[in-house]
Scaffold this motif. Structure first.
Motif, PDB file in Angstrom:
ATOM      1  N   CYS A   1      34.852  43.537  35.369  1.00 29.65           N
ATOM      2  CA  CYS A   1      34.818  43.669  36.758  1.00 29.65           C
ATOM      3  C   CYS A   1      36.414  43.690  37.149  1.00 29.65           C
ATOM      4  O   CYS A   1      37.288  42.805  36.688  1.00 29.65           O
ATOM      5  N   PHE A   2      36.740  44.647  37.832  1.00 31.87           N
ATOM      6  CA  PHE A   2      38.072  44.838  38.335  1.00 31.87           C
ATOM      7  C   PHE A   2      38.484  44.621  39.725  1.00 31.87           C
ATOM      8  O   PHE A   2      37.442  44.515  40.428  1.00 31.87           O
ATOM      9  N   SER A   3      39.514  44.319  40.235  1.00 31.61           N
ATOM     10  CA  SER A   3      39.806  43.749  41.495  1.00 31.61           C
ATOM     11  C   SER A   3      40.153  44.760  42.407  1.00 31.61           C
ATOM     12  O   SER A   3      40.014  44.607  43.490  1.00 31.61           O
ATOM     13  N   CYS A   4      40.614  45.866  42.024  1.00 28.40           N
ATOM     14  CA  CYS A   4      41.108  46.835  42.686  1.00 28.40           C
ATOM     15  C   CYS A   4      41.174  48.094  42.271  1.00 28.40           C
ATOM     16  O   CYS A   4      41.434  48.305  41.065  1.00 28.40           O
TER      17      CYS A   4
ATOM     18  N   LEU B   1      38.408  37.076  32.820  1.00 28.98           N
ATOM     19  CA  LEU B   1      39.375  38.356  32.729  1.00 28.98           C
ATOM     20  C   LEU B   1      39.530  38.926  34.162  1.00 28.98           C
ATOM     21  O   LEU B   1      38.325  39.273  34.624  1.00 28.98           O
ATOM     22  N   GLU B   2      40.593  39.115  34.664  1.00 32.48           N
ATOM     23  CA  GLU B   2      40.511  40.143  35.814  1.00 32.48           C
ATOM     24  C   GLU B   2      41.723  41.227  35.644  1.00 32.48           C
ATOM     25  O   GLU B   2      42.777  40.971  35.039  1.00 32.48           O
ATOM     26  N   VAL B   3      41.486  42.396  35.979  1.00 33.98           N
ATOM     27  CA  VAL B   3      42.153  43.531  35.538  1.00 33.98           C
ATOM     28  C   VAL B   3      42.694  44.041  37.259  1.00 33.98           C
ATOM     29  O   VAL B   3      41.658  44.299  37.889  1.00 33.98           O
ATOM     30  N   GLU B   4      43.868  44.291  37.440  1.00 37.29           N
ATOM     31  CA  GLU B   4      44.260  44.755  38.624  1.00 37.29           C
ATOM     32  C   GLU B   4      45.021  46.191  38.201  1.00 37.29           C
ATOM     33  O   GLU B   4      46.022  46.171  37.513  1.00 37.29           O
TER      34      GLU B   4
ATOM     35  N   ILE C   1      46.649  42.447  33.535  1.00 37.67           N
ATOM     36  CA  ILE C   1      45.524  41.879  33.036  1.00 37.67           C
ATOM     37  C   ILE C   1      45.903  40.359  33.315  1.00 37.67           C
ATOM     38  O   ILE C   1      46.807  39.765  32.698  1.00 37.67           O
ATOM     39  N   THR C   2      44.970  39.373  33.844  1.00 37.46           N
ATOM     40  CA  THR C   2      45.026  38.135  33.889  1.00 37.46           C
ATOM     41  C   THR C   2      43.815  37.531  33.214  1.00 37.46           C
ATOM     42  O   THR C   2      42.681  37.624  33.670  1.00 37.46           O
ATOM     43  N   THR C   3      43.813  36.301  32.488  1.00 32.65           N
ATOM     44  CA  THR C   3      42.935  35.581  32.121  1.00 32.65           C
ATOM     45  C   THR C   3      43.143  34.215  32.370  1.00 32.65           C
ATOM     46  O   THR C   3      44.248  33.654  32.389  1.00 32.65           O
ATOM     47  N   THR C   4      42.072  33.452  32.906  1.00 29.12           N
ATOM     48  CA  THR C   4      42.123  32.170  33.314  1.00 29.12           C
ATOM     49  C   THR C   4      41.041  31.044  32.702  1.00 29.12           C
ATOM     50  O   THR C   4      40.041  31.657  32.558  1.00 29.12           O
TER      51      THR C   4
END
Length: 681
Positions: free
Chosen positions: A15-18, A43-46, A55-58
Motif C-alpha cells: 500500500c503506497f502513500s502517493c 510499511l509505507e512507501v512514498e 520506505i518507512t517501517t513503524t
C-alpha cells in the motif's frame, strides 16, 4: 514464506502513500519485512520522484522483546554484476554497523539497472537503537535493520545474540534510488553523493560546520605545542655528517606531557619519517609557508632543518630509505619498565614497519610509494618555496632509478628487497599512482618526455586493471593495524560482498594522478575517470553528525572497509584535491566538501576552541591543561566503539599525521587560493 518475514510483492500487496510505483516495480521483486517478536512492522512507501522512494517501517511494541536483531531485506528483479557497500561482511553473522555510517549506502547494479539503498539519517538520529546494513552478493540481496554489535577482527562487526527491543514506538526509514541511466551505472556514487550532501551535508557546511571559527587559531596551537610547550618531547635537533638537521619526532604519547606526573615511556622507537603517512618534509612545507606569512624566521629555520634532513638520506641508484631512528632500550625503574631512546648518536636509517616482510625498520624493504611521495614533495618545495637545486637533482636521481624498475605493463613494484629485486607481493598495485603524480611533476619542471611517457603508461594500466574492479590494495590495506586478510585475501575479492578489501589512500593517489594526467595532456578521459575515482573516495567522507559520536566529525574521512576510524588524519591530505576538482568542474559541492575536510582535520584538537573534544580529552586524561593545547589524536572511534566518557579518544599524537599535517594542508590551501576560500559556505 519464512515465518520471521512478511514478504511484500510490490506489484500486488504493498500500500503506497502517493504517486505511481511503476518504476519501483520494475527494479524490485520483493521486500521481506522481519518480525519483532510476533509483530510485523507496518510499511509505507512514498514515491518522492520516479526514481526515488522513501520506505518507512513503524511498530508500536506493547511488550519488551529480545531477539537476534531485526531486518528488512530487499530483492531486486535483476541479477547484479556490481556491488558496493561501505564495510565488509564476509559471513552471515557480520553486519555493517552504524558505527561506520559515514556516507552510508548499498549499491547493486547490472549493465542496465542500479539500486541504491540509503538509510534515513534523520530517522537514525531519533532512534535509540543501533542500525545496520548488509550486502549479500551471492544472494542478490540488500538488508537494513536494527541490531547491537560486537567488534571482531580489526575492525569487523557481528550481531550480538540478543538485541533488546523496549516497548514503545520503533521506526526505521530509508531511501531507494533507482536508475537506468548509463552514467549512473558507470559512476554509481555520484547520485547518492549529491543526494546525501544536499540533504545532510550542505546544511551543515552552510552553517560553517564542523568548526565555525578561524582555523589560524588551530595552526597557532599546533606550532606552539610542537615548538614551545611540548618542544622537549617533539622537536629533535642533531648533527648528521657535520650538518645540523632537525624535525618533529614521529610520535609522542600522553606520558610525555609536561603535566604527566609519572615517568616517560616512549610508545615506539624514536624516529623521523618520510613516509606516505608520516611525511616530515610535507609538514615542514606547512611550517615554512606559515613562517613566511607571519614573518617568523624561527619557523622557517626549523622547516629548513627538516629539508636538510631529507636531503641527507643516502641514495643508492637513486633509491633511498624512508626513516631515520635511534636505538632504544628498556629501562627498569623501581620495578617498572620504560621504553627510552639512546639518543641520536645511535642513529640508523631504515624503512617503514608497515609491510608484509619485517616489522624491524632495519630489515624492512624499501617502499616505492614512500620514495615517490618524498621526491614529489621535494619538487613542490623547489617549485613553490625556494629554488634549491639540490631538491631537483635528488628527485631526478631517484626518477632515473625508478624508471629502471618499470615493468612491461607500466607498473612499478611496491617494495624493493635487500638484493635490489622487486617484491613478489603487490607487484602491480594502485600504489603506482603516487609515482605517476611524481613523474608528471618532474616532467612539468624539466620537459623531459621520458617522465611523462612512463607516467601515462603506468596510469593506463591502473585504468585498465584497478579502477573497474575497485582493487584498492596498498600497504595500509593489509599491513598496518588492520591485518585481517593479509594471509589469504591479497588480490582476491571477499565472495559474500563481491568486493576487495579496500583502502582510501590508493583511491586518493589515483584520483590525484588522474587529475595530473588531465592537466598534462588535456584528455577528458582522465578527468572523467578522475571524478569517478574521487566520488568513490567521497563515499568514505562523513556527511552528518551522528548522535553516537561525541566530537565533531562532519567532513572527516574513514580509512577502509574493514576498520573503524572517524576523523582520520588523511582528511587533511585529501582536502585540496577535492577543492581542485571543485574549481575545475565548477562544482560547489566539491569545494564545500574540501573545506569541511580541512576543518575536520582540526576538530579533534585539545584546545578551548573545541569544547566537545576538550570534554572527551579531559575525561580520558584528567591531567591535561593549557600546556597540552594542540595535542591531537590521528582519529576517533578506531576500535569500533565510542561513548561520552572518552572512549574512542587515544593516547598519542603523530605530528606528521595529525596537527602538523592539518596545518600544512591549511597553509598550502591559503597559499593557493587565498583566505577567502574559507569564507565560502
Amino acid at each position: 514464506m519464512k515465518n520471521k518475514y512478511l514478504t511484500i510483492v510490490l506489484l500486488s500487496l504493498l500500500c503506497f502513500s502517493c504517486k505511481s510505483t511503476n518504476d519501483l516495480d520494475k527494479f524490485i521483486k520483493a521486500i521481506d519485512v522481519g518480525k519483532i517478536g510476533t509483530h510485523t512492522p507496518g510499511l509505507e512507501v512514498e514515491a518522492i520522484s520516479n526514481n526515488l522512494y522513501k520506505i518507512t517501517t513503524t511498530l508500536n511494541l506493547k511488550e519488551k522483546v529480545g531477539q537476534r536483531g531485526w531486518s528488512i531485506d530487499i530483492h531486486p528483479n535483476f541479477q547484479a554484476e556490481f556491488q558496493w557497500s561501505p564495510h565488509l561482511t564476509p559471513g552471515e553473522n557480520y553486519i555493517i554497523s552504524d558505527h561506520v555510517f559515514r556516507a552510508p549506502a548499498l549499491i547493486l547494479a547490472s549493465e542496465f539497472k542500479s539500486i541504491t539503498v540509503i538509510p534515513d539519517l534523520d530517522s537514525r538520529k531519533k532512534s535509540k537503537y543501533r542500525w545496520f546494513m548488509d550486502l549479500d552478493a551471492p544472494g542478490n540481496k540488500l538488508s537494513i535493520g536494527i541490531s547491537d554489535y560486537v567488534v571482531k577482527e580489526h575492525v569487523l562487526f557481528q550481531k550480538v545474540n540478543t538485541t533488546e527491543f523496549a516497548n514503545g514506538e520503533i521506526e526505521l526509514s530509508f531511501y531507494i534510488m533507482l536508475s537506468k541511466d548509463k552514467k549512473d551505472i558507470q559512476n554509481p556514487w555520484r547520485k547518492p553523493l549529491e543526494f546525501m550532501w544536499e540533504k545532510w551535508g550542505k546544511p551543515l557546511a552552510d552553517n560553517g560546520e564542523p568548526l565555525n571559527r578561524p582555523l589560524e587559531t588551530y595552526v597557532d596551537h599546533t606550532y606552539k605545542w610542537a615548538f614551545d610547550s611540548w618542544k622537549d618531547a617533539v622537536w629533535q635537533e642533531f648533527e648528521l655528517n657535520s650538518k645540523k638537521v632537525g624535525a618533529p619526532v614521529f610520535i609522542v604519547n600522553i606520558t610525555q606531557s609536561p603535566n604527566y606526573s609519572d615517568l616517560v615511556s616512549e610508545r615506539e622507537f624514536r624516529s623521523i619519517w618520510n613516509n606516505a603517512w608520516f611525511s616530515s618534509l610535507r609538514s615542514a612545507q606547512g611550517l615554512y609557508r606559515y613562517g613566511r606569512r607571519i614573518d617568523n624566521s624561527e619557523y622557517i629555520e626549523k622547516a629548513n632543518l627538516t629539508k636538510e634532513l631529507a636531503l641527507s638520506f643516502p641514495q643508492n641508484n637513486g633509491l633511498f630509505p624512508g626513516l631515520i631512528a635511534t636505538e632504544m632500550e628498556t629501562v627498569d625503574i623501581k620495578g617498572k619498565k620504560y621504553n627510552r631512546s639512546k639518543g641520536w648518536d645511535t642513529y640508523y636509517f631504515g624503512n617503514s614497519t608497515r609491510n608484509p616482510y619485517d616489522r624491524n625498520p632495519k630489515k624492512a624493504p624499501m617502499h616505492i610509494v614512500d620514495m615517490s611521495w618524498t621526491a614529489y614533495h621535494m619538487l613542490t618545495w623547489y617549485d613553490e618555496l625556494e629554488k634549491d637545486e639540490r631538491l631537483l637533482q635528488y628527485a631526478i636521481d631517484y626518477a632515473e632509478g625508478l624508471l629502471k624498475l618499470q615493468d612491461g605493463k607500466g607498473y612499478f613494484p611496491t617494495w624493493i628487497m635487500d638484493n635490489g629485486e622487486p617484491s613478489e607481493i603487490l607487484p602491480q598495485s594502485p600504489g603506482v599512482s603516487v609515482s605517476v603524480t611524481f613523474l608528471l611533476k618532474l616532467y612539468s619542471l624539466t620537459s623531459e618526455d621520458k617522465y611523462k611517457d612512463a607516467a601515462l603508461k603506468a596510469m593506463n594500466s591502473v585504468i585498465e586493471d584497478i579502477i573497474p574492479i575497485g582493487r584498492w590494495e596498498d600497504y595500509e590495506t593489509y599491513w598496518s593495524c588492520s591485518r585481517w586478510g593479509s594471509e589469504d585475501l591479497v588480490g582476491k575479492k571477499i565472495e559474500r560482498n563481491n568486493m576487495f578489501k579496500q583502502n582510501t589512500l590508493s583511491i586518493y593517489w589515483t584520483a590525484e594522478a588522474l587529475l595530473t594526467c588531465y592537466e598534462a595532456t588535456g584528455k577528458n578521459k582522465y578527468l572523467e575517470l578522475g571524478q569517478r575515482t574521487l566520488d568513490e573516495l567521497l563515499m568514505t567522507q562523513q556527511t552528518w553528525q551522528p548522535p553516537f559520536m561525541h566530537v565533531k566529525v562532519f567532513g572527516g574521512f574513514g580509512v577502509m572497509n574493514a576498520d573503524g576510524e572517524w576523523n582520520d588524519s588523511r582528511q587533511s591530505l585529501f582536502a585540496e584535491l577535492i577543492i581542485r576538482y571543485g574549481k575545475l568542474l565548477n562544482k560547489e559541492e566539491y569545494v564545500q566538501r574540501g573545506i569541511a575536510a580541512v576543518k575536520a582535520s582540526f576538530s579533534m584538537m585539545y584546545c578551548p576552541e573545541n569544547p566537545e573534544s576538550k570534554v572527551q580529552w579531559e575525561a580520558r586524561h584528567p591531567f591535561f591543561n593549557e600546556k597540552d593545547y594542540g595535542f591531537m589524536m590521528e582519529n576517533y572511534g578506531h576500535g569500533g566503539y565510542t561513548n561520552d566518557q572518552g572512549e574512542g579518544i587515544g593516547v598519542f599524537t603523530i605530528y606528521d599525521w595529525g596537527n602538523g599535517a592539518a596545518s600544512e594542508a591549511y597553509n598550502k590551501i591559503i597559499d593557493h587560493y587565498g583566505t577567502d576560500i574559507f569564507s565560502v559556505q
